[in-house]
Design an enzyme around this catalytic site. Structure first.
Site, PDB file in Angstrom:
ATOM      1  CD  GLU A  99      -4.668   8.134  -9.026  1.00 20.31           C
ATOM      2  OE1 GLU A  99      -5.111   9.263  -8.731  1.00 20.31           O
ATOM      3  OE2 GLU A  99      -3.800   7.541  -8.341  1.00 20.31           O
ATOM      4  CE  LYS A 154      -2.109   5.606  -4.457  1.00 23.15           C
ATOM      5  NZ  LYS A 154      -2.456   5.783  -5.899  1.00 23.15           N
ATOM      6  CD  GLU A 168       8.026  19.577 -10.714  1.00 28.83           C
ATOM      7  OE1 GLU A 168       8.975  18.789 -10.850  1.00 28.83           O
ATOM      8  OE2 GLU A 168       7.141  19.433  -9.846  1.00 28.83           O
ATOM      9  CD  GLU A 171      12.075  12.628  -5.976  1.00 25.80           C
ATOM     10  OE1 GLU A 171      11.678  13.776  -6.304  1.00 25.80           O
ATOM     11  OE2 GLU A 171      12.041  11.655  -6.733  1.00 25.80           O
ATOM     12  CG  LEU A 172       7.692  15.948  -1.902  1.00 23.99           C
ATOM     13  CD1 LEU A 172       7.190  16.953  -0.887  1.00 23.99           C
ATOM     14  CD2 LEU A 172       6.664  14.857  -2.134  1.00 23.99           C
ATOM     15  N   GLY A 195       6.291  12.030  -5.413  1.00 24.65           N
ATOM     16  CA  GLY A 195       5.120  12.637  -6.033  1.00 24.65           C
ATOM     17  C   GLY A 195       5.098  14.141  -5.866  1.00 24.65           C
ATOM     18  CB  CYS A 207      11.404  15.281 -10.005  1.00 23.34           C
ATOM     19  SG  CYS A 207      12.489  13.876  -9.707  1.00 23.34           S
TER      20      CYS A 207
END
Length: 494
Positions: free
Chosen positions: A177, A174, A384, A249-250, A227, A283
């Site tokens: 969007e 996915k 962040e 993985e943030l 995300g 990131c």
């Protein structure tokens, strides 16, 4: 190559969505690029079922056969690199020079992981019994769900799909969007390369509907997601109900440490690139710059001067350094964090913000802002930013810098610029981050391991260690004695 963006890719067919189509906006001018389908929950189930059906036959292929298809995908990405790079710019807003690099990386992921066709190894161990061996095999997990963000809409498709394919898994991906077009473009290339039906499925839609349906499905064997921290935590909670492993993985809050012995020309140039590439929407970007007090003022002067020279403009032009923010919501978030920092006492060294004259009307424009701060507990030092705003802070010495760096909920990437070998070795042990860059900046290497600690998420991507997420182990006790044998119980019990 033309692409019909009104259809997603499920079980080898391009199909319309069940929900109301969603407009994809160009962040450069606010115009609508395409209307993209929204998958219904039934279509999510269809995609997962297709992946489940396709997986045994895909895994049964010789790895070199899977690799050959992957190399064809890599070749088609390179053949269509210009069109794909321009599409990345249109939907995401990064400068065309950066988009070309991203597309090159998207091809490299397939080439790199195709090389593992002959490298996925098992183990043979001696048994406690005669005429027997113990084999530990690495086998596919089965059906993978991949969820990716909007900042690298082409490269992150490859980062999830390529390792899944070479290990004999099938995948339902996915895209975000707001940036689904690159993934749909790449679906056409995968179909042209001969990917069998159901091996790769790309479904479009929002996280609340499509993402939730994917991550809660009991027929999924692995969820890999890049995300935000809140989304990652929600996925972990959902996956726990089905005991599905996750690799996340943030976010990051990368400290960029500059010691008094560093080459300031190199450090300044690296800091500018790291902070402002992709409009700060990476990131691993330098999110807080910690400079030794002996060189702080000179570093700040040079850094501000270099930031002033950056060209904010039409991302389709080669001369542009900074394109627009991805969305109005993201732009306003950066503005709120910046205003809060100034209210809390940050000194403005370079006043950025929305330009008086927009490079292109209707776009989400922000020019660089540089702040000087004295309190490491300020919100802008802890959360962040993900935009072209950076705080600079003076540190007394190396110990002070490491203490501030580690006092973070994030633990993805960190940077150190010094020529002192003792500090370098200390940094390796003491900087508590998954990636430490010494006298250089990212991006990370294919053969490395992109991983973080704490709120930056468990798991990771890239290299042989990233590949491990897509494999599980199977232990085989291979007895060839021709007689019945019973193994010993552990600890000498019978």
């Amino acid at each position: 190559m033309t692409t019909d963006f009104s259809r997603m890719w499920i079980d080898g067919a391009f199909v319309p969505g069940e929900g109301t189509p969603r407009a994809v906006l160009n962040p450069t001018d606010g115009s609508t690029i395409a209307e993209v389908p929204e998958a219904g929950s039934g279509q999510v189930q269809q995609a997962i079922a297709a992946a489940r059906r396709a997986q045994p036959a895909w895994a049964a292929l010789a790895p070199v056969e899977r690799a050959a298809i992957m190399q064809r995908i890599a070749g088609l990405i390179r053949d269509n690199a210009d069109a794909l790079a321009k599409l990345v710019v249109r939907e995401q807003g990064k400068p065309i020079t950066e988009a070309r690099g991203e597309v090159g990386g998207a091809a490299e992921f397939f080439s790199y992981y195709a090389e593992f066709a002959r490298r996925i190894q098992g183990e043979i161990l001696p048994s406690d019994l005669p005429d027997e061996q113990i084999w530990i095999q690495r086998v596919p997990v089965g059906v993978v769900v991949g969820i990716i963000p909007w900042n690298y809409p082409a490269a992150l498709v490859s980062r999830k799909v390529a390792p899944a394919m070479i290990t004999g898994n099938t995948i339902v991906l996915k895209p975000h969007e707001e940036t689904p077009l690159s993934a749909l473009f790449m679906a056409r290339l995968m179909a042209e390369a001969g990917v069998p039906d159901g091996v790769v499925n790309i479904v479009t839609g929002d996280g609340a509907t499509v993402g939730a349906a994917l991550t809660s499905n009991p027929d999924v064997n692995l969820i890999t997601m890049t995300g935000s921290v809140p989304t990652g935590k929600k996925i972990m909670r959902t996956a726990a109900d089905n005991l599905v492993p996750v690799s996340l993985e943030l976010g990051g809050k990368a400290p960029f440490i500059v010691m008094e012995d560093a080459d300031l020309d190199i450090a300044v140039a690296a800091a500018v690139t790291s902070r402002f590439m992709n409009c700060g929407q990476v990131c691993i970007c330098a999110e807080r710059i910690l400079v030794h007090e002996a060189v702080h003022d000179e570093f700040a002067r040079r850094f501000v001067a270099a930031a002033k020279k950056l060209r904010v403009g039409d991302p389709m032009e080669d001369a542009t350094d900074i394109g627009p923010k991805i969305s109005v919501a993201e732009l306003e978030k950066v503005e709120r964090l910046t205003a809060a920092a100034v209210t809390a006492g940050a000194e403005v060294l370079l006043q950025g913000g929305r330009p008086d004259s927009a490079p292109v009307e209707g776009g989400n424009w922000l020019t660089p802002t540089v702040l000087s701060v004295e309190d490491s507990d300020m919100e802008i030092m802890q959360y962040e930013v993900f935009g072209p705003v950076v705080p600079l802070m003076k540190v007394r010495d190396f110990d002070h810098a490491v203490k501030i760096a580690n006092a973070s909920a994030y633990g993805l990437s960190a940077y150190l610029f010094t020529n002192d070998f003792r500090r370098i070795m200390r940094a390796i042990h003491e900087i508590d981050f998954g990636e430490v860059y010494l006298n250089r900046i990212g991006p990370e290497a294919l053969q490395g391991f992109h991983t973080g600690y704490r709120n930056s998420g468990p798991g990771g991507d890239d290299g042989v260690h990233g590949l491990e997420s897509y494999l599980r182990k199977k232990t085989v006790y291979a007895n060839h004695s021709g007689r019945a044998q019973v193994g010993l119980m552990p600890y000498g019990a019978h």
